[in-house]
Structures are given as C-alpha cells and as structure tokens.
Design a protein around this motif. Structure first.
Motif, PDB file in Angstrom:
ATOM      1  N   CYS A 225       0.371   8.314   3.306  1.00 25.97           N
ATOM      2  CA  CYS A 225       0.859   7.649   4.583  1.00 25.97           C
ATOM      3  C   CYS A 225      -0.337   7.829   5.601  1.00 25.97           C
ATOM      4  O   CYS A 225      -0.894   8.903   5.838  1.00 25.97           O
ATOM      5  N   ILE A 226      -1.143   6.585   5.876  1.00 23.75           N
ATOM      6  CA  ILE A 226      -2.344   6.722   6.628  1.00 23.75           C
ATOM      7  C   ILE A 226      -2.030   6.887   8.000  1.00 23.75           C
ATOM      8  O   ILE A 226      -2.949   7.620   8.825  1.00 23.75           O
ATOM      9  N   ALA A 227      -0.982   6.075   8.634  1.00 18.41           N
ATOM     10  CA  ALA A 227      -0.816   6.471   9.935  1.00 18.41           C
ATOM     11  C   ALA A 227       0.987   6.070  10.145  1.00 18.41           C
ATOM     12  O   ALA A 227       1.350   5.353   9.105  1.00 18.41           O
ATOM     13  N   ILE A 228       1.513   6.574  11.158  1.00 20.68           N
ATOM     14  CA  ILE A 228       2.715   6.228  11.673  1.00 20.68           C
ATOM     15  C   ILE A 228       3.024   6.108  12.944  1.00 20.68           C
ATOM     16  O   ILE A 228       2.303   6.701  13.800  1.00 20.68           O
ATOM     17  N   THR A 229       4.160   5.019  13.538  1.00 21.54           N
ATOM     18  CA  THR A 229       4.240   5.047  14.797  1.00 21.54           C
ATOM     19  C   THR A 229       5.702   4.536  15.142  1.00 21.54           C
ATOM     20  O   THR A 229       6.452   4.419  14.024  1.00 21.54           O
ATOM     21  N   SER A 230       6.351   4.561  16.233  1.00 23.38           N
ATOM     22  CA  SER A 230       7.538   4.160  16.469  1.00 23.38           C
ATOM     23  C   SER A 230       7.581   3.218  17.814  1.00 23.38           C
ATOM     24  O   SER A 230       6.757   3.674  18.710  1.00 23.38           O
ATOM     25  N   ASN A 231       8.552   2.358  17.769  1.00 26.79           N
ATOM     26  CA  ASN A 231       8.529   1.678  19.346  1.00 26.79           C
ATOM     27  C   ASN A 231       9.423   2.391  20.071  1.00 26.79           C
ATOM     28  O   ASN A 231      10.062   3.439  19.636  1.00 26.79           O
ATOM     29  N   LEU A 239       1.784   3.016   7.689  1.00 27.37           N
ATOM     30  CA  LEU A 239       0.773   2.046   7.203  1.00 27.37           C
ATOM     31  C   LEU A 239       0.607   2.841   5.755  1.00 27.37           C
ATOM     32  O   LEU A 239       0.025   4.219   5.845  1.00 27.37           O
ATOM     33  N   PHE A 240       0.746   2.430   4.726  1.00 29.19           N
ATOM     34  CA  PHE A 240       0.743   2.949   3.293  1.00 29.19           C
ATOM     35  C   PHE A 240      -0.451   2.316   2.549  1.00 29.19           C
ATOM     36  O   PHE A 240      -0.674   1.406   2.393  1.00 29.19           O
ATOM     37  N   TYR A 241      -1.163   3.401   1.944  1.00 27.75           N
ATOM     38  CA  TYR A 241      -2.136   3.055   0.815  1.00 27.75           C
ATOM     39  C   TYR A 241      -1.614   3.548  -0.211  1.00 27.75           C
ATOM     40  O   TYR A 241      -1.233   4.449  -0.761  1.00 27.75           O
ATOM     41  N   CYS A 242      -1.436   2.315  -1.274  1.00 28.62           N
ATOM     42  CA  CYS A 242      -0.579   2.337  -2.509  1.00 28.62           C
ATOM     43  C   CYS A 242      -1.376   1.999  -3.878  1.00 28.62           C
ATOM     44  O   CYS A 242      -1.795   0.723  -3.613  1.00 28.62           O
ATOM     45  N   PRO A 243      -1.675   2.724  -4.786  1.00 31.59           N
ATOM     46  CA  PRO A 243      -2.129   2.230  -6.195  1.00 31.59           C
ATOM     47  C   PRO A 243      -0.652   1.640  -6.615  1.00 31.59           C
ATOM     48  O   PRO A 243       0.240   2.244  -6.557  1.00 31.59           O
ATOM     49  N   THR A 244      -1.009   0.459  -7.404  1.00 35.29           N
ATOM     50  CA  THR A 244       0.407  -0.157  -8.031  1.00 35.29           C
ATOM     51  C   THR A 244       0.191  -0.132  -9.300  1.00 35.29           C
ATOM     52  O   THR A 244      -0.921  -0.350 -10.246  1.00 35.29           O
ATOM     53  N   PHE A 245       1.210  -0.202 -10.052  1.00 30.44           N
ATOM     54  CA  PHE A 245       1.390  -0.527 -11.463  1.00 30.44           C
ATOM     55  C   PHE A 245       1.192  -2.080 -11.681  1.00 30.44           C
ATOM     56  O   PHE A 245       1.537  -2.962 -10.608  1.00 30.44           O
ATOM     57  N   PRO A 246       0.562  -2.465 -12.865  1.00 29.68           N
ATOM     58  CA  PRO A 246       0.199  -1.710 -13.857  1.00 29.68           C
ATOM     59  C   PRO A 246      -1.297  -1.382 -14.058  1.00 29.68           C
ATOM     60  O   PRO A 246      -1.696  -0.611 -14.688  1.00 29.68           O
ATOM     61  N   ASN A 247      -2.129  -1.956 -13.116  1.00 30.40           N
ATOM     62  CA  ASN A 247      -3.409  -2.067 -13.398  1.00 30.40           C
ATOM     63  C   ASN A 247      -4.000  -1.204 -12.433  1.00 30.40           C
ATOM     64  O   ASN A 247      -5.284  -0.831 -12.009  1.00 30.40           O
ATOM     65  N   GLY A 248      -3.322  -0.436 -11.512  1.00 29.88           N
ATOM     66  CA  GLY A 248      -3.912   0.536 -10.509  1.00 29.88           C
ATOM     67  C   GLY A 248      -4.523  -0.120  -9.204  1.00 29.88           C
ATOM     68  O   GLY A 248      -5.101   0.735  -8.502  1.00 29.88           O
ATOM     69  N   GLN A 249      -4.360  -1.477  -8.894  1.00 31.38           N
ATOM     70  CA  GLN A 249      -4.761  -1.957  -7.906  1.00 31.38           C
ATOM     71  C   GLN A 249      -4.552  -1.342  -6.576  1.00 31.38           C
ATOM     72  O   GLN A 249      -3.141  -1.057  -6.521  1.00 31.38           O
ATOM     73  N   VAL A 250      -5.354  -1.184  -5.820  1.00 30.64           N
ATOM     74  CA  VAL A 250      -5.074  -0.717  -4.562  1.00 30.64           C
ATOM     75  C   VAL A 250      -4.491  -1.517  -3.438  1.00 30.64           C
ATOM     76  O   VAL A 250      -5.240  -2.542  -3.139  1.00 30.64           O
ATOM     77  N   GLU A 251      -3.517  -1.661  -2.901  1.00 32.75           N
ATOM     78  CA  GLU A 251      -3.230  -2.344  -1.700  1.00 32.75           C
ATOM     79  C   GLU A 251      -2.554  -1.708  -0.627  1.00 32.75           C
ATOM     80  O   GLU A 251      -2.026  -0.336  -0.578  1.00 32.75           O
ATOM     81  N   MET A 252      -2.801  -1.965   0.641  1.00 30.98           N
ATOM     82  CA  MET A 252      -2.274  -1.547   1.962  1.00 30.98           C
ATOM     83  C   MET A 252      -1.141  -2.224   2.680  1.00 30.98           C
ATOM     84  O   MET A 252      -1.125  -3.416   2.669  1.00 30.98           O
ATOM     85  N   TYR A 253       0.031  -1.390   2.769  1.00 26.84           N
ATOM     86  CA  TYR A 253       1.175  -2.142   3.165  1.00 26.84           C
ATOM     87  C   TYR A 253       1.511  -1.547   4.438  1.00 26.84           C
ATOM     88  O   TYR A 253       1.458  -0.269   4.958  1.00 26.84           O
ATOM     89  N   MET A 254       2.072  -2.391   5.274  1.00 25.63           N
ATOM     90  CA  MET A 254       2.872  -1.860   6.658  1.00 25.63           C
ATOM     91  C   MET A 254       4.359  -1.808   6.136  1.00 25.63           C
ATOM     92  O   MET A 254       4.818  -2.878   5.670  1.00 25.63           O
ATOM     93  N   PHE A 267       4.588  -6.034   5.515  1.00 27.61           N
ATOM     94  CA  PHE A 267       3.688  -7.017   4.962  1.00 27.61           C
ATOM     95  C   PHE A 267       2.458  -6.439   4.284  1.00 27.61           C
ATOM     96  O   PHE A 267       2.212  -5.231   4.493  1.00 27.61           O
ATOM     97  N   ILE A 268       1.798  -7.137   3.689  1.00 27.58           N
ATOM     98  CA  ILE A 268       0.393  -6.370   2.997  1.00 27.58           C
ATOM     99  C   ILE A 268      -0.694  -6.962   4.001  1.00 27.58           C
ATOM    100  O   ILE A 268      -0.602  -7.893   4.468  1.00 27.58           O
ATOM    101  N   SER A 272      -8.074  -1.871   5.449  1.00 28.48           N
ATOM    102  CA  SER A 272      -8.562  -1.117   4.179  1.00 28.48           C
ATOM    103  C   SER A 272      -9.142   0.172   4.713  1.00 28.48           C
ATOM    104  O   SER A 272      -9.105   1.002   3.676  1.00 28.48           O
ATOM    105  N   ASP A 273      -9.143   0.763   5.683  1.00 30.63           N
ATOM    106  CA  ASP A 273      -9.775   1.913   5.829  1.00 30.63           C
ATOM    107  C   ASP A 273      -8.720   2.935   5.862  1.00 30.63           C
ATOM    108  O   ASP A 273      -7.580   2.806   6.387  1.00 30.63           O
ATOM    109  N   THR A 274      -9.084   4.100   5.181  1.00 32.59           N
ATOM    110  CA  THR A 274      -8.068   5.266   5.217  1.00 32.59           C
ATOM    111  C   THR A 274      -8.488   6.366   6.117  1.00 32.59           C
ATOM    112  O   THR A 274      -7.583   7.449   6.276  1.00 32.59           O
ATOM    113  N   ASN A 275      -9.477   6.148   7.059  1.00 34.48           N
ATOM    114  CA  ASN A 275      -9.707   7.304   7.972  1.00 34.48           C
ATOM    115  C   ASN A 275      -9.331   6.805   9.357  1.00 34.48           C
ATOM    116  O   ASN A 275     -10.072   6.171  10.142  1.00 34.48           O
ATOM    117  N   VAL A 276      -7.946   6.964   9.424  1.00 33.03           N
ATOM    118  CA  VAL A 276      -7.251   6.417  10.694  1.00 33.03           C
ATOM    119  C   VAL A 276      -6.813   7.742  11.523  1.00 33.03           C
ATOM    120  O   VAL A 276      -6.372   8.582  11.162  1.00 33.03           O
TER     121      VAL A 276
END
Length: 392
Positions: A225-231, A239-254, A267-268, A272-276
């Motif tokens: 979990c890179i960052a979190i907020t509420s309205n 904001l989630f930083y996730c390696p996915t199956f099956p190939n370990g590809q990294v994707e960033m999801y809200m 959405f994706i 791509s920055d993890t220093n938030v």
C-alpha cells in the motif's frame, strides 16, 4: 490448443466446439489459437487437419456471461437493500461483486436471476456495476444502471476516542504508521512501515489485517500500500503496488476499500513511483506527493484513465520556491496546502526552515507560513514527517 503436426495454413485446420465450427486465428505446427464460436455449447472439441481423420480432444466448458437488466429502487440511503435483476448470477454470494460508483456493497442474497445488496457507506450517486466470477455482467440494451444516494451519512455519529487533545494516536510494535485514513464510522485505516494495511476501531483494536487474498479482482503475488486517503464522505481509496500472476509483472492500481473489507479495482494507473509521502482526492482526480529522483513533485492521477501527469513541480525553480515537500491536504473548496522545507547544501543536512503554500484549483499560489523554524510555535509543531493538517 497444443499438439503436433498442425498445419501452419489456417484454413487447413478445422476445429469444432461440440459440432459448431470455430475460427482459427493463428497456427504453428504445435499450437492453434481459436475463437470460441457463438452458439457453441459445452462438450468435446474435434480437430481435422487437411485430409486427416477427425480426432476428438478434451471437453470444453462454456461459461455463459451474466446480464444485468434492472435495479429497484433506483434511489435510497446508505444501508438500504436494493434488488438487482438479470441472468446467470452466481448463487454463491462471494462470486457476485456489486459496486456503487466503485464502492463495493454487501451482497445479502443471490439467485440465478436476482441479487440483493446493501448500499455501502461511502457510496455516491452514480453507476452500479455487477461482476460475476470476475467478469462484468453485460447490460440490457438501453439500460443505464444509476443509483441516487439520498443520504450518505450513517444514522448516528459514533464517538471517536483517540486520546486527549494534542496527544498522538500511538500504534505499538510493527504497526508504526506512515499513512492513514478514516471512514464515517470512525475506523482508522493504517499503513505500517512494511506497507501493509490494517483496519482499526476508534479505540485502537485491530479489526482486520488485509492480505493479498482480499484483492478479489486479480490474483496477486503480494501487495504494497503506497498511499491511502478518504473523501469527506468516508470513502477509502488506496494506491496498491502489486506483482501479479503468472509472470510477476508489476502493476499499480487505485483501489476502493469497502466498509466490509472488500478491495475492488478503480483503475490501473501509469503512475509508478513507490516513494510517496501523501495522497489526496477531490472526487475527480487523485494527487500524490512523489519524491521520485529526489524531487518532491505533486503528481495528478486521472480518475478515469489513470494517466499520471505533473501537477506541481518541485526542485529548483519549482512551485515550492526550491523547497522540498513533506505532506499536503485539501480543504472544502479543493484548495491544496503543501508543507515544505529547506535545508543545507548537503544531502545529509537537517531541514531548518519550513513553509506552507496554498494552491487554489487554478494553481494560484499564496504563502500561509514562511521561514518557520523547527519546534513549537503557538502550540503547533511542524517537523519532518508531520502532517499538514497538524500545522493548520
């Protein structure tokens, strides 16, 4: 389809799904790719190559997609139970995901043709979607499922006890928090130093430890979990930083965190920055304070396509007068406040002065506090890692 001695000429390979012919779209000597035909049914696959005899392969199971045809009533308050009508819903509750403008509701009952679901805390007026076993239900022709939320607040405001005024809300051990958000029930969503997410009660009890298994929209190797907020209505986004199956590809999801603990994809994003060090949300776009390449920029993430663009520029000749930035917040008019700092010429120099800048929705800048030293002034404390809301 895998095998041997296929023809590389598409027309030489005749594939049928339980007697209905399929379209072959690519072919090698060992692999065929085909499109499952309309009108096909579950049953055996057959293959004939050139003038060879027809052979029977393994059975293929057709999954009939769900349809979404109606919802009643079309308006109501948080907590109300509404009925969705369609076809091919799952009778297993967990297989059916219903979202209200991205916030997951709690499915109460499910048959093949109806789902009842409670309107969740954080829901706002907008689209309703149904996903069955990971596949979005098709809408009936001319049907636009929109639900109008008449009341978003819980029936009563809970008492939130986090200590005496001016005292910190302290987490012990491994739960040292670097980011947090709260919902309308007073629960705290805390990200620890290992970037794992927890839900805590107002009294400090850990209600849930989120794992990769709570991410229901896609199989994940792990998450951060890179960052979190509420309205202002208590809807939680992260904001989630996730390696996915099956190939370990990294994707960033809200993602949206539902009141029941479900995690659904918004959405994706191309970000791509993890220093938030902070994230805020104006209900249309998300803004993150990114320290990528040692430059503190505010990056705008589009709330529809996930595109990331620079919103405020840090560093030399930037929007913060060359200062670095610690954190940010929005007020009720979507004015953005950024807490900045200056330090000596060396990377190891300790920050000595701070400033708070205000940016209106047109990005017009004004100075709230300038040349503000570390320490206490009028009861307020600004230091490295503190939040902008603590300084205002």
């Amino acid at each position: 389809m895998a095998g041997t001695n296929f023809s590389t000429a598409l027309a030489d390979n005749l594939v049928k799904f339980n007697t209905v012919q399929a379209t072959v779209i690519s072919a090698t000597a060992t692999k065929l790719m085909v499109i499952a035909p309309q009108g096909g049914t579950s049953g055996d696959l057959t293959l004939k190559v050139k003038n060879s005899e027809q052979i029977t392969g393994p059975a293929f199971n057709y999954i009939i997609p769900a349809t979404f045809t109606a919802l009643t009533p079309a308006s109501g308050a948080v907590g109300d139970v509404i009925t969705l009508t369609g076809t091919n819903f799952s009778t297993t509750l967990a297989d059916n995901l219903v979202t209200f403008s991205g916030v997951a509701g709690q499915v109460k009952t499910a048959t093949a043709t109806t789902i009842t679901v409670a309107v969740p805390v954080g829901a706002i007026t907008g689209a309703v979607t149904v996903t069955v076993k990971g596949k979005r239900a098709a809408l009936a022709q001319g049907f636009t499922p929109t639900f109008t939320v008449t009341t978003t607040q819980p029936p009563a405001n809970p008492t939130v006890i986090v200590g005496d005024p001016g005292q910190a809300y302290i987490l012990n051990g491994s739960y040292s928090a670097f980011a947090k958000a709260s919902d309308n029930e007073g629960n705290l969503y805390v990200v620890d130093e290992n970037q794992q997410l927890y839900k805590m009660s107002p009294s400090g009890q850990i209600l849930k430890s989120f794992t990769k298994n709570d991410i229901i929209f896609k199989a994940m190797n792990s998450y951060k979990c890179i960052a979190i907020t509420s309205n202002k209505k208590g809807a939680i986004r992260a904001l989630f930083y996730c390696p996915t199956f099956p190939n370990g590809q990294v994707e960033m999801y809200m993602v949206a965190i539902g009141i029941s603990g479900t995690i659904s994809k918004e959405f994706i994003t191309t970000f791509s920055d993890t220093n938030v060090t902070g994230m805020v949300w104006d209900n249309s776009n998300y803004y993150v304070l990114s320290s990528n390449f040692n430059t503190d920029d505010v990056v705008k993430i589009g709330g529809t396509d996930g595109a990331a663009t620079q919103y405020l520029k840090g560093g030399a000749n930037g929007d913060f007068n060359g200062n670095g930035a610690y954190s940010m917040d929005l007020d009720g008019s979507n004015n953005m406040f950024v807490l900045t700092y200056t330090k000596g010429p060396n990377s190891s120099s300790i920050p000595t002065k701070h400033a708070i800048f205000k940016f209106d929705p047109n990005k017009t800048k004004s100075t709230i506090l300038a040349s503000y030293n570390d320490g206490y002034t009028n009861g307020d404390w600004i230091r490295r890692g503190s939040e902008i809301s603590a300084a205002l």
